[in-house]
Write a protein that holds these residues in place. Structure first.
Motif, mmCIF file in Angstrom:
data_model
loop_
_atom_site.group_PDB
_atom_site.id
_atom_site.type_symbol
_atom_site.label_atom_id
_atom_site.label_comp_id
_atom_site.label_asym_id
_atom_site.label_seq_id
_atom_site.Cartn_x
_atom_site.Cartn_y
_atom_site.Cartn_z
ATOM 1 N N PRO A 186 -20.333 12.636 18.004
ATOM 2 C CA PRO A 186 -20.971 11.400 18.456
ATOM 3 C C PRO A 186 -20.329 10.215 17.734
ATOM 4 C CG PRO A 186 -22.584 12.939 17.488
ATOM 5 C CD PRO A 186 -21.223 13.428 17.135
ATOM 6 N N PHE A 187 -19.916 9.199 18.473
ATOM 7 C CA PHE A 187 -19.334 7.998 17.871
ATOM 8 C C PHE A 187 -19.749 6.793 18.699
ATOM 9 C CE2 PHE A 187 -16.043 4.786 17.255
ATOM 10 C CZ PHE A 187 -15.958 4.753 15.868
ATOM 11 N N ALA A 188 -20.447 5.861 18.067
ATOM 12 C CA ALA A 188 -20.892 4.623 18.732
ATOM 13 C C ALA A 188 -21.649 4.911 20.029
ATOM 14 C CB ALA A 188 -19.701 3.702 18.999
ATOM 15 N N GLY A 189 -22.429 5.997 20.025
ATOM 16 C CA GLY A 189 -23.234 6.341 21.199
ATOM 17 C C GLY A 189 -22.488 7.117 22.259
ATOM 18 N N TYR A 190 -21.212 7.439 21.980
ATOM 19 C CA TYR A 190 -20.386 8.192 22.939
ATOM 20 C C TYR A 190 -20.006 9.555 22.367
ATOM 21 C CZ TYR A 190 -19.633 4.141 25.956
ATOM 22 O OH TYR A 190 -19.817 3.083 26.820
ATOM 23 N N ASN A 191 -19.760 10.478 23.273
ATOM 24 C CA ASN A 191 -19.256 11.807 22.924
ATOM 25 C C ASN A 191 -17.730 11.694 22.907
ATOM 26 O OD1 ASN A 191 -19.290 14.549 22.473
ATOM 27 N ND2 ASN A 191 -19.491 15.092 24.634
ATOM 28 N N MET A 192 -17.132 11.673 21.706
ATOM 29 C CA MET A 192 -15.704 11.333 21.595
ATOM 30 C C MET A 192 -14.901 12.435 20.910
ATOM 31 S SD MET A 192 -15.427 8.357 23.020
ATOM 32 C CE MET A 192 -13.819 7.769 22.485
ATOM 33 N N PRO A 193 -13.599 12.567 21.270
ATOM 34 C CA PRO A 193 -12.739 13.559 20.606
ATOM 35 C C PRO A 193 -12.292 13.068 19.230
ATOM 36 C CG PRO A 193 -11.485 12.354 22.261
ATOM 37 C CD PRO A 193 -12.887 11.820 22.320
ATOM 38 N N MET A 207 -26.479 10.245 24.598
ATOM 39 C CA MET A 207 -25.038 10.247 24.339
ATOM 40 C C MET A 207 -24.286 9.996 25.635
ATOM 41 S SD MET A 207 -23.100 10.744 21.647
ATOM 42 C CE MET A 207 -24.248 11.677 20.663
ATOM 43 N N LYS A 208 -23.428 8.956 25.643
ATOM 44 C CA LYS A 208 -22.630 8.663 26.838
ATOM 45 C C LYS A 208 -21.322 9.450 26.797
ATOM 46 C CE LYS A 208 -24.209 3.876 27.331
ATOM 47 N NZ LYS A 208 -23.772 2.479 27.204
ATOM 48 N N ASN A 209 -20.808 9.748 27.973
ATOM 49 C CA ASN A 209 -19.484 10.351 28.104
ATOM 50 C C ASN A 209 -18.525 9.307 28.661
ATOM 51 O OD1 ASN A 209 -20.186 12.986 27.274
ATOM 52 N ND2 ASN A 209 -21.005 13.449 29.295
ATOM 53 N N THR A 210 -17.244 9.432 28.325
ATOM 54 C CA THR A 210 -16.241 8.613 29.000
ATOM 55 C C THR A 210 -15.836 9.359 30.279
ATOM 56 O OG1 THR A 210 -14.205 9.568 28.082
ATOM 57 C CG2 THR A 210 -15.363 7.944 26.713
ATOM 58 N N ALA A 211 -15.041 8.711 31.104
ATOM 59 C CA ALA A 211 -14.584 9.355 32.349
ATOM 60 C C ALA A 211 -13.687 10.557 32.050
ATOM 61 C CB ALA A 211 -13.833 8.345 33.205
ATOM 62 N N LEU A 212 -13.265 10.694 30.782
ATOM 63 C CA LEU A 212 -12.328 11.763 30.401
ATOM 64 C C LEU A 212 -12.931 12.807 29.468
ATOM 65 C CD1 LEU A 212 -9.247 9.446 29.848
ATOM 66 C CD2 LEU A 212 -9.500 11.127 31.679
ATOM 67 N N THR A 213 -14.220 12.739 29.210
ATOM 68 C CA THR A 213 -14.846 13.688 28.278
ATOM 69 C C THR A 213 -14.554 15.139 28.669
ATOM 70 O OG1 THR A 213 -16.590 12.133 27.677
ATOM 71 C CG2 THR A 213 -17.042 14.452 27.281
ATOM 72 N N HIS A 214 -14.658 15.444 29.963
ATOM 73 C CA HIS A 214 -14.429 16.826 30.410
ATOM 74 C C HIS A 214 -12.980 17.260 30.182
ATOM 75 C CE1 HIS A 214 -13.193 14.408 33.856
ATOM 76 N NE2 HIS A 214 -12.518 15.449 34.315
ATOM 77 N N VAL A 215 -12.054 16.295 30.227
ATOM 78 C CA VAL A 215 -10.635 16.590 29.964
ATOM 79 C C VAL A 215 -10.460 16.980 28.499
ATOM 80 C CG1 VAL A 215 -8.299 15.612 29.891
ATOM 81 C CG2 VAL A 215 -9.818 15.058 31.807
ATOM 82 N N HIS A 216 -11.104 16.239 27.598
ATOM 83 C CA HIS A 216 -11.002 16.548 26.162
ATOM 84 C C HIS A 216 -11.626 17.909 25.850
ATOM 85 C CE1 HIS A 216 -9.758 12.476 26.055
ATOM 86 N NE2 HIS A 216 -10.961 11.970 26.199
ATOM 87 N N GLU A 217 -12.744 18.170 26.488
ATOM 88 C CA GLU A 217 -13.408 19.463 26.254
ATOM 89 C C GLU A 217 -12.529 20.620 26.730
ATOM 90 O OE1 GLU A 217 -18.071 17.951 26.403
ATOM 91 O OE2 GLU A 217 -17.111 18.673 28.244
#
Length: 360
Positions: free
Chosen positions: A19-26, A1-11
């Motif tokens: 999980p969406f399209a291989g990414y950890n998404m809000p 699972m990939k994170n975007t540069a902002l994943t920690h901000v969303h968390e």
């Protein structure tokens, strides 16, 4: 699972992550209805950094784009963008995409996250003319700042006149103190606004500045669930749902981006299909009786005969009724045709309507 540069901000914002399209998404923060209404009435910001970005450059750039895309990219001028799709060899669609023209020898193709590798391989396989291709998907973050107050809320962050950036145009400029930012108006919500393409290392700074600038305008972070209800109210296709490798652009109502003024992949077969007529069509429908249509529900006629399938469906937050898109036989595609959605074991009445569902 990939994170975007902002994943920690969303968390940190307690977003529900999926999980969406291989990414950890809000998928949502406060809730779909609240977030949906924020974009319709005020301004919201989406992290859509999972999208793919390919630069096509050199004196053969346009030749390659014309070969792989159904729309006519020769009509583009500098600073203009175009919606298009990439037909496959079997009558279906590899992906839909947006083409941005910087100049005669530099273009940006923005593709769907789930198709980045597939699209790259497909375009590469047709690059017999030697255009320069760069996959910059891992370098860029993308914020969609959407809503009627977006321009006013964001103007303090840039010297670029945001009110001058019309739908499907873009400019490069300084934004939130960062240079070479692509500011485009190619939104997916139907409520106006901008997309901001920034380098990953600038993403958190720009996100924070956007939230500060938008504070007086009611800005909120928005998840992918509201992105889906917003785009569906406009009748915008979602790859994987409404279009895919087996749906032709003509069946999907995308004849307007299928230009037979040039040769492109499978254009002869699609031209033949246009002349002969399609056997099924993507239609919009709204529920007459109470019920929520969902992806893959069966569509039937009054006698209970199967006539098609739901590709996208939801309870519309703006209209407060069930709405959907689906493929039906041509005989059942006319406006106001009564169709039925098989919800569990009951056939629930709906009717074919004109898009968009949300008239603003």
């Amino acid at each position: 699972m990939k994170n975007t540069a902002l994943t920690h901000v969303h968390e940190a914002l307690n977003a529900k992550m999926v999980p969406f399209a291989g990414y950890n998404m809000p998928v949502q923060y406060e809730g779909v209805k609240v977030e949906h209404e924020t974009v319709r009435k005020d301004v919201g910001v989406f992290d859509v950094s999972h999208m793919g970005e390919f630069f096509i450059e050199g004196d053969k750039a346009l030749e390659l784009i014309q070969k792989i895309s159904s729309n006519d990219a020769s009509k583009l001028t500098d600073g203009k963008a175009q919606y298009s799709c990439m037909p496959n060899n079997d009558g279906g669609i590899v992906d839909d995409l947006i083409i941005y023209r910087f100049n005669a020898e530099k273009y940006l193709l923005v593709v769907n996250a789930s198709n980045i590798e597939k699209d790259w391989n497909w375009i590469s396989s047709h690059n017999t003319m030697g255009a320069k291709m760069t996959d910059a998907s891992e370098e860029y973050s993308l914020l969609a700042i959407q809503g009627p107050k977006a321009a006013e809320a964001m103007q303090s962050l840039t010297a670029t006149d945001l009110s001058n950036i019309k739908f499907y145009t873009f400019e490069e400029g300084t934004f939130a103190g960062r240079d070479n930012v692509i500011i485009s108006a190619t939104g997916y919500t139907g409520s106006g606004g901008f997309e901001i393409y920034i380098k990953n290392e600038d993403a958190e700074h720009v996100w924070n500045e956007v939230m500060k600038a938008g504070a007086d305008f009611g800005i909120k972070p928005i998840g992918l669930a509201a992105r889906d209800t917003l785009r569906l109210e406009m009748g915008y296709c979602l790859y994987g749902n409404d279009i895919n490798d087996t749906t032709s652009p003509l069946e999907a109502g995308l004849g307007w981006i299928t230009k037979f003024t040039k040769d492109f992949v499978n254009s002869e077969a699609l031209k033949e299909q246009k002349e002969e007529g399609v056997k099924r069509k993507l239609v919009a429908f709204e529920m007459v009786e109470k019920g929520i249509p969902r992806h893959d529900y069966t569509l039937v006629d009054a006698e209970g005969n199967e006539i098609g399938i739901v590709t996208s469906g939801t309870m519309s937050p703006s209209l407060n009724k069930g709405i959907g898109l689906g493929y039906v036989t041509v005989e059942n595609a006319a406006l106001d045709t009564e169709i039925f959605v098989a919800v569990r074991k009951k056939n629930v009445k709906a009717k074919v309507v004109k898009l968009p569902f949300y008239k603003g």
